[in-house]
Design an enzyme around this catalytic site. Structure first.
Site, PDB file in Angstrom:
ATOM      1  N   ASP A 176       0.607  -1.028   0.202  1.00  0.00           N
ATOM      2  CA  ASP A 176      -0.024   0.296   0.210  1.00  0.00           C
ATOM      3  C   ASP A 176       0.941   1.558   0.122  1.00  0.00           C
ATOM      4  OD1 ASP A 176       0.963   0.283   2.828  1.00  0.00           O
ATOM      5  OD2 ASP A 176      -1.073  -0.467   3.445  1.00  0.00           O
ATOM      6  N   SER A 177       2.648   1.380   0.218  1.00  0.00           N
ATOM      7  CA  SER A 177       3.487   1.843  -0.186  1.00  0.00           C
ATOM      8  C   SER A 177       2.989   3.167  -1.319  1.00  0.00           C
ATOM      9  CB  SER A 177       4.657   1.686  -0.180  1.00  0.00           C
ATOM     10  OG  SER A 177       4.925   1.007  -0.453  1.00  0.00           O
ATOM     11  N   ASP A 236      -1.236  -6.182  -0.421  1.00  0.00           N
ATOM     12  CA  ASP A 236      -0.950  -5.575   0.787  1.00  0.00           C
ATOM     13  C   ASP A 236      -3.335  -5.846   0.982  1.00  0.00           C
ATOM     14  OD1 ASP A 236       0.790  -5.235   2.231  1.00  0.00           O
ATOM     15  OD2 ASP A 236       1.277  -3.337   1.197  1.00  0.00           O
ATOM     16  N   LYS A 263      -1.318  -9.544   2.519  1.00  0.00           N
ATOM     17  CA  LYS A 263      -0.778  -9.169   3.780  1.00  0.00           C
ATOM     18  C   LYS A 263      -1.027  -8.337   4.773  1.00  0.00           C
ATOM     19  CE  LYS A 263       2.999  -6.491   3.532  1.00  0.00           C
ATOM     20  NZ  LYS A 263       2.472  -5.218   4.617  1.00  0.00           N
ATOM     21  N   GLU A 271      -1.501  -5.572   8.418  1.00  0.00           N
ATOM     22  CA  GLU A 271      -0.329  -5.195   9.517  1.00  0.00           C
ATOM     23  C   GLU A 271      -0.420  -5.324  10.501  1.00  0.00           C
ATOM     24  OE1 GLU A 271       1.058  -1.362   7.905  1.00  0.00           O
ATOM     25  OE2 GLU A 271       1.116  -1.732   5.867  1.00  0.00           O
ATOM     26  N   GLU A 294       9.300  -4.462   9.798  1.00  0.00           N
ATOM     27  CA  GLU A 294      10.891  -4.341   8.807  1.00  0.00           C
ATOM     28  C   GLU A 294      10.648  -3.321  10.288  1.00  0.00           C
ATOM     29  OE1 GLU A 294       8.866   0.440   6.461  1.00  0.00           O
ATOM     30  OE2 GLU A 294       8.008  -1.786   7.090  1.00  0.00           O
TER      31      GLU A 294
END
EC number: 2.1.2.11
Length: 270
Positions: free
Chosen positions: A43-44, A82, A112, A114, A179
């Site tokens: 999603d970056s 994501d 994915k 988070e 990360e």
């Protein structure tokens, strides 16, 4: 197509896994040609290719659109997409509906999610047959709270991160992204878990590494994090555009070499 079992075999055989974050067809096609093991559609993309201020503005439709493009570019690569902020942690029914839509429409190998707070979601999605990759440590969707800083750097935080990593594996996560974590802690977590652990800014002791395509190629990025190594340089695009602008203005482009030479006006007069 590379399967999850291949990635588990790589971990078992101490063969490092490569992951690249890609957002479109051309970069995904290059990643597959380079035999990259896995692609993450992160999603970056909100900041990197859509010009948003953060990942908060990224929608499920955005992720599906880009996920489809990546799958078309890399049909034989293990692809993870994501789940953007606001699509999980709502209710069991809505969470699973969003995850299933993302998984089915992008034809991804996994989605994915988070944060360790999504243990229940991981369990339920896994039970539905949706493979889930977990993301711990610095999580971009929570950066407004955490800030861009190393995670797990105190004794208490390190213990919590170890506990969270074990919990997401127990819940059914098929892979973990760590990360911005101290390298010795990341190595310990990788050793303790059975699932592959992919690091970004987490040292070389993880089972694999992930970097963003645009970061590693200096493509449109003004700032790079400490952990990003530049492997190529696409920054000369501005110079190329300036040269194009100049040649068109001065009448130098297109030259004969870039022009169809067939003469048709004489034919029109006949």
């Amino acid at each position: 197509m590379k399967q999850l079992s291949n990635l588990f075999d790589m971990k078992k055989n101490s063969e490092k896994i490569t992951m690249v974050t890609s957002y479109d067809y051309p970069s995904a096609k290059q990643a597959e040609a380079a035999e990259i093991d896995t692609i993450l559609v992160g999603d970056s993309l909100g900041m990197t290719v859509l010009g948003y201020d953060s990942t908060v503005q990224v929608t499920l439709n955005d992720m599906i659109h880009h996920g489809k493009a990546v799958r078309r570019g890399a049909p034989n690569t293990f692809v993870v997409v994501d789940l953007p902020i606001g699509t999980v942690g709502i209710s069991d029914e809505k969470d699973l509906e969003n995850a299933l839509r993302l998984y089915q429409e992008t034809k991804a190998n996994a989605v994915k999610a988070e944060g360790a707070h999504l243990i229940s979601f991981i369990t339920k999605a896994s039970a539905m047959g949706i493979p889930v990759v977990s993301h711990l440590g610095l999580t971009p969707q929570s950066v407004g709270i955490m800030g861009y800083k190393m995670q797990g750097s105190t004794k208490e935080a390190a213990k919590q991160l170890i506990s969270d990593a074990e919990a997401v594996q127990e819940a059914g996560a098929v892979m973990l992204v760590l990360e911005a974590v101290p390298s010795d802690l990341a190595a310990l977590i990788s050793e303790r878990l059975d699932i592959p652990v992919i690091g970004i800014g987490a040292g070389k002791g993880t089972d694999g590494q992930v970097l963003v395509y645009h970061d590693m190629l200096n493509y449109g990025q003004e700032h790079r994090a400490k952990f990003v190594k530049q492997y190529g340089d696409f920054s000369n695009g501005i110079e190329a555009l300036q040269q194009y602008h100049k040649e068109v203005r001065e009448g130098d482009f297109p030259s004969e070499a870039y022009t169809y030479k067939k003469q048709i006006l004489e034919e029109l007069d006949k």
